[in-house]
Enzyme design. Structure first.
Site, PDB file in Angstrom:
ATOM      1  N   LYS A  11       0.820  -1.212   0.000  1.00 52.78           N
ATOM      2  CA  LYS A  11       0.000   0.000   0.000  1.00 52.78           C
ATOM      3  C   LYS A  11       0.862   1.274   0.000  1.00 52.78           C
ATOM      4  O   LYS A  11       2.066   1.230   0.272  1.00 52.78           O
ATOM      5  CB  LYS A  11      -0.929  -0.033   1.221  1.00 52.78           C
ATOM      6  CG  LYS A  11      -1.974  -1.165   1.153  1.00 52.78           C
ATOM      7  CD  LYS A  11      -2.933  -1.118   2.346  1.00 52.78           C
ATOM      8  CE  LYS A  11      -4.005  -2.200   2.241  1.00 52.78           C
ATOM      9  NZ  LYS A  11      -4.968  -2.139   3.368  1.00 52.78           N
ATOM     10  N   TYR A  51     -12.426  -2.071  -3.990  1.00 53.11           N
ATOM     11  CA  TYR A  51     -12.959  -2.163  -2.629  1.00 53.11           C
ATOM     12  C   TYR A  51     -14.487  -2.065  -2.595  1.00 53.11           C
ATOM     13  O   TYR A  51     -15.059  -1.734  -1.542  1.00 53.11           O
ATOM     14  CB  TYR A  51     -12.330  -1.093  -1.738  1.00 53.11           C
ATOM     15  CG  TYR A  51     -10.936  -1.460  -1.238  1.00 53.11           C
ATOM     16  CD1 TYR A  51     -10.754  -2.546  -0.377  1.00 53.11           C
ATOM     17  CD2 TYR A  51      -9.813  -0.734  -1.615  1.00 53.11           C
ATOM     18  CE1 TYR A  51      -9.495  -2.891   0.088  1.00 53.11           C
ATOM     19  CE2 TYR A  51      -8.540  -1.071  -1.143  1.00 53.11           C
ATOM     20  CZ  TYR A  51      -8.397  -2.150  -0.291  1.00 53.11           C
ATOM     21  OH  TYR A  51      -7.150  -2.491   0.183  1.00 53.11           O
ATOM     22  N   ASN A 114      -2.022   0.333   6.710  1.00 53.70           N
ATOM     23  CA  ASN A 114      -1.482  -0.900   7.283  1.00 53.70           C
ATOM     24  C   ASN A 114      -0.635  -1.701   6.298  1.00 53.70           C
ATOM     25  O   ASN A 114      -0.529  -2.908   6.379  1.00 53.70           O
ATOM     26  CB  ASN A 114      -2.611  -1.740   7.905  1.00 53.70           C
ATOM     27  CG  ASN A 114      -3.660  -2.141   6.898  1.00 53.70           C
ATOM     28  OD1 ASN A 114      -3.546  -1.845   5.717  1.00 53.70           O
ATOM     29  ND2 ASN A 114      -4.682  -2.837   7.360  1.00 53.70           N
ATOM     30  N   HIS A 117      -2.212  -5.402   1.552  1.00 50.90           N
ATOM     31  CA  HIS A 117      -3.507  -6.065   1.353  1.00 50.90           C
ATOM     32  C   HIS A 117      -3.235  -7.493   0.917  1.00 50.90           C
ATOM     33  O   HIS A 117      -2.297  -7.750   0.167  1.00 50.90           O
ATOM     34  CB  HIS A 117      -4.322  -5.368   0.247  1.00 50.90           C
ATOM     35  CG  HIS A 117      -5.429  -6.235  -0.291  1.00 50.90           C
ATOM     36  ND1 HIS A 117      -6.664  -6.290   0.288  1.00 50.90           N
ATOM     37  CD2 HIS A 117      -5.455  -7.128  -1.326  1.00 50.90           C
ATOM     38  CE1 HIS A 117      -7.413  -7.174  -0.378  1.00 50.90           C
ATOM     39  NE2 HIS A 117      -6.701  -7.692  -1.354  1.00 50.90           N
ATOM     40  N   GLU A 128      -9.603 -10.984  -7.640  1.00 48.64           N
ATOM     41  CA  GLU A 128      -8.674  -9.868  -7.460  1.00 48.64           C
ATOM     42  C   GLU A 128      -7.474  -9.986  -8.397  1.00 48.64           C
ATOM     43  O   GLU A 128      -6.966  -8.978  -8.895  1.00 48.64           O
ATOM     44  CB  GLU A 128      -8.223  -9.792  -5.995  1.00 48.64           C
ATOM     45  CG  GLU A 128      -9.358  -9.389  -5.060  1.00 48.64           C
ATOM     46  CD  GLU A 128      -8.942  -9.307  -3.603  1.00 48.64           C
ATOM     47  OE1 GLU A 128      -9.819  -9.042  -2.762  1.00 48.64           O
ATOM     48  OE2 GLU A 128      -7.749  -9.500  -3.297  1.00 48.64           O
TER      49      GLU A 128
HETATM   50  P1  RTP Z   1      -7.016  -5.997   3.347  1.00 52.03           P
HETATM   51  O1  RTP Z   1      -8.356  -6.226   2.702  1.00 52.03           O
HETATM   52  O2  RTP Z   1      -6.419  -4.648   3.013  1.00 52.03           O
HETATM   53  O3  RTP Z   1      -6.052  -7.133   3.147  1.00 52.03           O
HETATM   54  O4  RTP Z   1      -7.214  -5.925   4.916  1.00 52.03           O
HETATM   55  P2  RTP Z   1      -8.127  -6.788   5.848  1.00 52.03           P
HETATM   56  O5  RTP Z   1      -8.791  -7.887   5.093  1.00 52.03           O
HETATM   57  O6  RTP Z   1      -7.290  -7.152   7.040  1.00 52.03           O
HETATM   58  O7  RTP Z   1      -9.194  -5.715   6.319  1.00 52.03           O
HETATM   59  P3  RTP Z   1     -10.637  -5.354   5.700  1.00 52.03           P
HETATM   60  O8  RTP Z   1     -11.653  -5.517   6.786  1.00 52.03           O
HETATM   61  O9  RTP Z   1     -10.860  -6.076   4.417  1.00 52.03           O
HETATM   62  O10 RTP Z   1     -10.483  -3.801   5.432  1.00 52.03           O
HETATM   63  C1  RTP Z   1      -9.860  -3.351   4.267  1.00 52.03           C
HETATM   64  C2  RTP Z   1      -8.920  -2.210   4.599  1.00 52.03           C
HETATM   65  O11 RTP Z   1      -9.673  -1.081   5.006  1.00 52.03           O
HETATM   66  C3  RTP Z   1      -8.914  -0.328   5.947  1.00 52.03           C
HETATM   67  N1  RTP Z   1      -9.667  -0.237   7.189  1.00 52.03           N
HETATM   68  N2  RTP Z   1      -9.820   0.877   7.844  1.00 52.03           N
HETATM   69  N3  RTP Z   1     -10.533   2.843   9.731  1.00 52.03           N
HETATM   70  C4  RTP Z   1     -10.949   1.592   9.925  1.00 52.03           C
HETATM   71  O12 RTP Z   1     -11.609   1.234  10.864  1.00 52.03           O
HETATM   72  C5  RTP Z   1     -10.560   0.607   8.915  1.00 52.03           C
HETATM   73  N4  RTP Z   1     -10.880  -0.687   8.934  1.00 52.03           N
HETATM   74  C6  RTP Z   1     -10.311  -1.209   7.832  1.00 52.03           C
HETATM   75  C7  RTP Z   1      -7.593  -1.058   6.157  1.00 52.03           C
HETATM   76  O13 RTP Z   1      -6.636  -0.491   5.255  1.00 52.03           O
HETATM   77  C8  RTP Z   1      -7.948  -2.468   5.754  1.00 52.03           C
HETATM   78  O14 RTP Z   1      -6.793  -3.166   5.407  1.00 52.03           O
HETATM   79 MG    MG Z   2      -9.877  -7.553   3.309  1.00 49.60          MG
END
Ligand code: RTP
Ligand code: MG
Length: 140
Positions: A11, A51, A114, A117, A128
């Site tokens: 990212k 997204y 973070n 992804h 994807e």
């Molecule tokens: P990713 O899709 O990026 O691999 O991450 P993930 O599965 O661990 O998390 P996901 O729930 O799919 O959320 C996608 C991305 O959105 C951002 N996020 N921001 N501000 C917040 O509360 C929040 N929650 C999620 C993060 O960049 C997350 O990786």
């Molecule tokens: Mg995710």
């Protein structure tokens, strides 16, 4: 367990801090192989589409803004159990909850910025990967 592929994105917070090589090394050390790679600047439309599953979440607009704030490196990682292995190496979404030695624990700036992804299922990985790469661009 059969060989699997997953979609990884380094990212903008990580490319900005010149961490691409260090992050790729973590994947390689875990037995994953980079079989496709491209550094790109996402457009707003691309980030929104990628997204789309999060469109109703409160963090969606901020997430899209963040993902277009600088270059990203999109990669296909291949290996045994690649989807789960990649997410294990990445660590929890919120770096405050990520296990020691994970990418997010060591590099992430916040729950949003973070660093990486990774696809969360084999089915999503297939979609994807198709979003970014044609079959000819993936060399296993
Ligand atoms: P990713 O899709 O990026 O691999 O991450 P993930 O599965 O661990 O998390 P996901 O729930 O799919 O959320 C996608 C991305 O959105 C951002 N996020 N921001 N501000 C917040 O509360 C929040 N929650 C999620 C993060 O960049 C997350 O990786
Ligand atoms: Mg995710």
């Amino acid at each position: 367990m059969a060989t699997e592929r997953t979609l990884s994105i380094i990212k903008p917070d990580a490319t900005r801090r010149n961490l691409t090589g260090k992050i790729v090394a973590r994947f390689e050390e875990a037995g994953l192989r980079v079989v496709a790679s491209r550094r790109i600047q996402l457009s707003e439309a691309q980030a929104k589409a990628f997204y789309a599953v999060h469109a109703e979440r409160p963090f969606y607009n901020d997430l899209v803004k963040f993902m277009i704030s600088g270059p990203v490196v999109v990669q296909v990682l291949e290996g045994e159990n690649a989807v789960a292995k990649n997410r294990e190496v990445m660590g929890a979404t919120n770096p405050a909850n990520a296990a020691a030695g994970t990418i997010r624990k060591d590099f992430a700036e916040s729950i949003e910025a973070n660093s990486v992804h990774g696809s969360d299922s084999a089915e999503n990985a297939a979609n994807e990967i198709k979003f970014f790469f044609s079959d000819l661009e993936i060399v296993g």
